[in-house]
Design an enzyme around this catalytic site. Structure first.
Site, PDB file in Angstrom:
ATOM      1  N   TYR A 139       4.797  -5.173 -46.933  1.00  9.06           N
ATOM      2  CA  TYR A 139       3.858  -5.282 -45.825  1.00  9.06           C
ATOM      3  C   TYR A 139       2.914  -6.448 -46.113  1.00  9.06           C
ATOM      4  O   TYR A 139       2.268  -6.469 -47.170  1.00  9.06           O
ATOM      5  CB  TYR A 139       3.046  -3.998 -45.622  1.00  9.06           C
ATOM      6  N   GLN A 158      -5.968  -0.334   2.545  1.00 11.34           N
ATOM      7  CA  GLN A 158      -5.469   0.458   3.669  1.00 11.34           C
ATOM      8  C   GLN A 158      -5.646   1.925   3.250  1.00 11.34           C
ATOM      9  O   GLN A 158      -4.873   2.441   2.448  1.00 11.34           O
ATOM     10  CB  GLN A 158      -3.989   0.148   3.930  1.00 11.34           C
ATOM     11  N   ALA A 216       9.771  -8.047 -54.133  1.00  8.76           N
ATOM     12  CA  ALA A 216      10.127  -6.864 -53.351  1.00  8.76           C
ATOM     13  C   ALA A 216       9.027  -5.817 -53.428  1.00  8.76           C
ATOM     14  O   ALA A 216       8.397  -5.633 -54.469  1.00  8.76           O
ATOM     15  CB  ALA A 216      11.433  -6.281 -53.881  1.00  8.76           C
ATOM     16  N   ASN A 267      -4.783  -4.466 -46.941  1.00  8.58           N
ATOM     17  CA  ASN A 267      -5.766  -5.230 -46.162  1.00  8.58           C
ATOM     18  C   ASN A 267      -6.871  -4.370 -45.569  1.00  8.58           C
ATOM     19  O   ASN A 267      -7.829  -4.891 -45.038  1.00  8.58           O
ATOM     20  CB  ASN A 267      -5.059  -5.996 -45.039  1.00  8.58           C
ATOM     21  N   TYR A 268      -6.727  -3.067 -45.659  1.00  4.18           N
ATOM     22  CA  TYR A 268      -7.604  -2.188 -44.869  1.00  4.18           C
ATOM     23  C   TYR A 268      -8.297  -1.214 -45.803  1.00  4.18           C
ATOM     24  O   TYR A 268      -7.644  -0.468 -46.541  1.00  4.18           O
ATOM     25  CB  TYR A 268      -6.736  -1.438 -43.854  1.00  4.18           C
ATOM     26  N   ALA A 301       0.804  -1.218   0.000  1.00  3.49           N
ATOM     27  CA  ALA A 301       0.000   0.000   0.000  1.00  3.49           C
ATOM     28  C   ALA A 301       0.840   1.272   0.000  1.00  3.49           C
ATOM     29  O   ALA A 301       0.320   2.364  -0.219  1.00  3.49           O
ATOM     30  CB  ALA A 301      -0.932   0.013   1.212  1.00  3.49           C
ATOM     31  N   ARG A 333       9.838   7.723  -3.129  1.00  2.00           N
ATOM     32  CA  ARG A 333      11.196   7.893  -3.640  1.00  2.00           C
ATOM     33  C   ARG A 333      11.362   7.434  -5.093  1.00  2.00           C
ATOM     34  O   ARG A 333      12.350   7.752  -5.743  1.00  2.00           O
ATOM     35  CB  ARG A 333      12.196   7.154  -2.731  1.00  2.00           C
ATOM     36  N   ASP A 336       7.981  -4.844  -2.006  1.00  2.00           N
ATOM     37  CA  ASP A 336       9.072  -4.282  -2.806  1.00  2.00           C
ATOM     38  C   ASP A 336      10.359  -5.091  -2.664  1.00  2.00           C
ATOM     39  O   ASP A 336      11.445  -4.536  -2.602  1.00  2.00           O
ATOM     40  CB  ASP A 336       9.305  -2.812  -2.440  1.00  2.00           C
TER      41      ASP A 336
HETATM   42  C1  UD1 Z   1      10.937  -1.852   5.924  1.00  2.00           C
HETATM   43  C2  UD1 Z   1      11.204  -2.322   7.350  1.00  2.00           C
HETATM   44  C3  UD1 Z   1      12.714  -2.396   7.562  1.00  2.00           C
HETATM   45  C4  UD1 Z   1      13.315  -3.344   6.548  1.00  2.00           C
HETATM   46  C5  UD1 Z   1      12.943  -2.918   5.139  1.00  2.00           C
HETATM   47  C6  UD1 Z   1      13.380  -3.985   4.155  1.00  2.00           C
HETATM   48  C7  UD1 Z   1       9.356  -1.397   8.619  1.00  2.00           C
HETATM   49  C8  UD1 Z   1       8.949  -0.399   9.616  1.00  2.00           C
HETATM   50  N1  UD1 Z   1      10.633  -1.378   8.285  1.00  2.00           N
HETATM   51  O1  UD1 Z   1      11.472  -0.570   5.783  1.00  2.00           O
HETATM   52  O2  UD1 Z   1      12.990  -2.871   8.862  1.00  2.00           O
HETATM   53  O3  UD1 Z   1      14.726  -3.358   6.675  1.00  2.00           O
HETATM   54  O4  UD1 Z   1      11.514  -2.785   5.007  1.00  2.00           O
HETATM   55  O5  UD1 Z   1      13.214  -3.532   2.850  1.00  2.00           O
HETATM   56  O6  UD1 Z   1       8.533  -2.190   8.183  1.00  2.00           O
HETATM   57  N2  UD1 Z   1       3.498  -0.458   3.492  1.00  2.00           N
HETATM   58  C9  UD1 Z   1       2.123  -0.503   3.498  1.00  2.00           C
HETATM   59  N3  UD1 Z   1       1.439   0.410   4.207  1.00  2.00           N
HETATM   60  C10 UD1 Z   1       2.055   1.367   4.929  1.00  2.00           C
HETATM   61  C11 UD1 Z   1       3.463   1.417   4.905  1.00  2.00           C
HETATM   62  C12 UD1 Z   1       4.157   0.482   4.194  1.00  2.00           C
HETATM   63  O7  UD1 Z   1       1.510  -1.369   2.838  1.00  2.00           O
HETATM   64  O8  UD1 Z   1       1.339   2.154   5.566  1.00  2.00           O
HETATM   65  C13 UD1 Z   1       4.242  -1.456   2.715  1.00  2.00           C
HETATM   66  C14 UD1 Z   1       5.059  -0.838   1.621  1.00  2.00           C
HETATM   67  O9  UD1 Z   1       4.308  -0.807   0.412  1.00  2.00           O
HETATM   68  C15 UD1 Z   1       6.252  -1.778   1.537  1.00  2.00           C
HETATM   69  C16 UD1 Z   1       6.368  -2.354   2.917  1.00  2.00           C
HETATM   70  O10 UD1 Z   1       5.149  -2.093   3.567  1.00  2.00           O
HETATM   71  O11 UD1 Z   1       6.037  -2.829   0.630  1.00  2.00           O
HETATM   72  C17 UD1 Z   1       7.512  -1.724   3.698  1.00  2.00           C
HETATM   73  O12 UD1 Z   1       7.340  -0.339   3.724  1.00  2.00           O
HETATM   74  P1  UD1 Z   1       8.535   0.644   3.353  1.00  2.00           P
HETATM   75  O13 UD1 Z   1       8.057   2.009   3.542  1.00  2.00           O
HETATM   76  O14 UD1 Z   1       9.106   0.294   2.052  1.00  2.00           O
HETATM   77  O15 UD1 Z   1       9.531   0.281   4.538  1.00  2.00           O
HETATM   78  P2  UD1 Z   1      11.099   0.445   4.569  1.00  2.00           P
HETATM   79  O16 UD1 Z   1      11.425   1.787   5.023  1.00  2.00           O
HETATM   80  O17 UD1 Z   1      11.679  -0.034   3.317  1.00  2.00           O
HETATM   81 CA    CA Z   2      11.047  -0.666   1.362  1.00  2.00          CA
END
Ligand code: UD1
Ligand code: CA
Length: 503
Positions: A382, A89, A396, A402-403, A24, A29, A119
């Protein structure tokens, strides 16, 4: 098929009741309008890679927490994992909040749950399975995947006590200098007991630098409860690398590609230049295929043994059979039969099917066409919406017209037909077996088998035109000189100046 998996253990797979993917987050970044987890690499979205890594666990329930870019993520999910349950969420209050919402959505869920960040595109099946196995074998309430990395910047650190037992996960921004020096990080992949997770998630607070509800705090809370928790180190730290910006996305893409190519080369594929060869995890290449520099094999593309692809060729969802070669070309949704040659500079579009030994040459575009065995479309043509028999030659600069501006129509060309250069085949039209068309013809009605169709204006020569109308030009002088030579040769057929003769 290329698989980017190390050999999977034959030990029985521990049961996992549910997989929860946290997807979510904004992904601010990335600085992109595309939600982070939808960015593609190696033939799948980030989310697709995470789901694929968890898929073999065979969990009955998969929950994906969506929020940022929700509509796009849900649409994507419906396509790649229709059985998964998207859970909204509304407000991104942190990974702990996301996990809690996921578990709330499946209140009857009990047993072992895998919770994974959306991710983490390099996560592998074997890594996830090893984590689950370690969790079950230790009888833990929670087990977290960790890795020793050279640069832990921005990641949560794994705090262990003097006995090596995991005590807490501390986010970098909340860490003490000593904790920041720890090289073991939280991968963002957790296996826990549903009841223990629910209990701990109900107690996490937002008393941290970001004011968010951290999933990572669950670990410390369970330690406080005296529950058994553990950390399992990933064999390959690359498995756990997250992806937070475009630079990291490019790095992950390269790592993924290196893995795919390593597997292919180990299995006997010749990859002339791994730096410029890109193969999706979903593509398949057989041993003894040769991939030249600048080759991209995307989607469901397959390349058979003995085929040669490249240089500078992109194949999307295309099948290349043994003995075929595809040189400097772009092919989408094509089926390239055995011993076919394509290129240089061919563009094969969806529905192109080339029979054994066929040839498609330079600056030829094809679409929705069946080309029979040993038939050739060598240059500058073509070919759309057509069936071509075997042994035919398309001269050649032939165009399959076709259209009509509204509807596409079909052209049928029989066996051993000879289409003259610069023929327009105005569909719908059929050229019978063994027929010819004269060069430059515009064919608007069917040609019976064995006939030659001539459909062009007769030639008219206007004698002396250049001398009269372009006098003094190099062309006129050349013409006069040539006429002088003809007269000197005593030709009685030379005309009186100024007379027009039409032939
Ligand atoms: C998070 C971990 C960190 C770990 C790192 C690994 C936490 C607090 N920290 O950090 O310890 O080393 O991943 O990559 O979890 N997400 C939601 N809803 C929210 C916030 C986040 O679904 O409200 C999801 C994001 O889409 C993502 C995952 O949770 O897939 C982690 O969130 P992200 O903000 O990427 O955390 P990091 O700072 O990378
Ligand atoms: Ca992350």
């Amino acid at each position: 098929m290329s698989s980017q998996e190390p050999p999977v253990s034959t030990a029985p797979r521990p049961a996992v009741a549910a997989v929860v993917v946290l997807a979510a987050g904004q992904g601010t970044r990335m600085r992109s309008a595309t939600p982070k987890v939808l960015h593609p690499l190696g033939g799948r979205s980030m989310l697709g890679h995470v789901l694929a890594a968890a898929e073999p666990l065979g969990a009955a329930t998969t929950v994906v927490v969506v929020g940022a870019g929700r509509a796009a993520v849900e649409a994507h999910l419906a396509r790649i994992a229709p059985a998964a349950l998207p859970v909204l969420q509304e407000e991104q209050r942190g990974s702990g909040h996301a996990a809690a919402i996921a578990l709330d959505a499946v209140p009857d869920l009990a047993g072992t749950v895998l919770v994974v960040n959306g991710d983490a595109p390099l996560l592998r099946v074997a890594t996830v399975e090893a984590l689950v196995r370690a969790h079950v074998e230790a009888g833990n309430a929670l087990t977290v995947l960790t890795a020793e990395v050279s640069d832990p910047t921005g990641l949560g650190r794994i705090v262990r006590d003097g006995d090596g037992a995991v005590r807490a996960i501390v986010e970098e921004r909340d860490a003490t200098p000593e904790q920041r020096a720890i090289g073991e990080i939280n991968a963002g992949v957790y296996v826990g007991d549903a009841a223990a997770l629910r209990s701990a998630l109900g107690r996490i607070g937002a008393d941290n630098d970001q004011g968010e509800l951290y999933l990572t705090d669950v670990l410390g809370l369970l330690v406080g409860d005296g529950a058994p928790v553990g950390g399992a180190r990933a064999d390959d730290p690359a498995d756990v690398l997250g992806c937070n910006d475009q630079r990291e996305l490019a790095d992950r893409r390269r790592t993924l590609n290196d893995r795919v190519l390593d597997d292919l080369m180990r299995s006997g594929v010749t990859v002339v230049d791994p730096q410029t060869t890109w193969v999706d995890v979903t593509a398949g290449v057989a041993a003894d295929a040769v991939l030249h520099p600048g080759t991209q094999l995307l989607g469901t593309t397959t390349v058979a043994a003995g085929a040669v692809v490249g240089p500078d060729t992109t194949l999307v969802d295309t099948e290349v059979s043994g003995g075929a070669s595809v040189l400097r070309s772009h092919c989408v949704g094509a089926v390239i039969g055995p011993d076919v040659t394509v290129g240089p500079f061919s563009y094969l579009r969806p529905g192109t099917r080339l029979g054994r030994g066929a040839k498609v040459g330079s600056f030829v575009e094809t679409k929705n066409v069946e080309v029979g065995e040993d038939s050739k479309v060598p240059h500058l043509s073509y070919v759309g919406d057509a069936t071509i028999g075997r042994g035919a030659n398309i001269g050649a600069a032939t165009i399959f017209v076709n259209y009509d501006g509204v509807t596409k129509h079909h052209t049928t060309v029989g066996d051993h037909v000879r289409i003259g250069s610069d023929t327009m085949l105005v569909a719908p039209v059929t050229v019978g077996d063994g027929a010819y068309t004269a060069a430059g013809s515009v064919i608007t009605s069917d040609v019976p088998p064995g006939a030659i169709a001539v459909a062009r204006a007769p030639q008219r020569n206007v004698a002396g035109w250049v001398r009269r109308r372009r006098s003094g030009t190099p062309a006129a002088k050349a013409a006069e000189a040539a006429e002088g030579r003809v007269e000197a040769a005593g030709s009685s057929r030379s005309e009186a100046p100024g007379a027009d003769t039409e032939q």
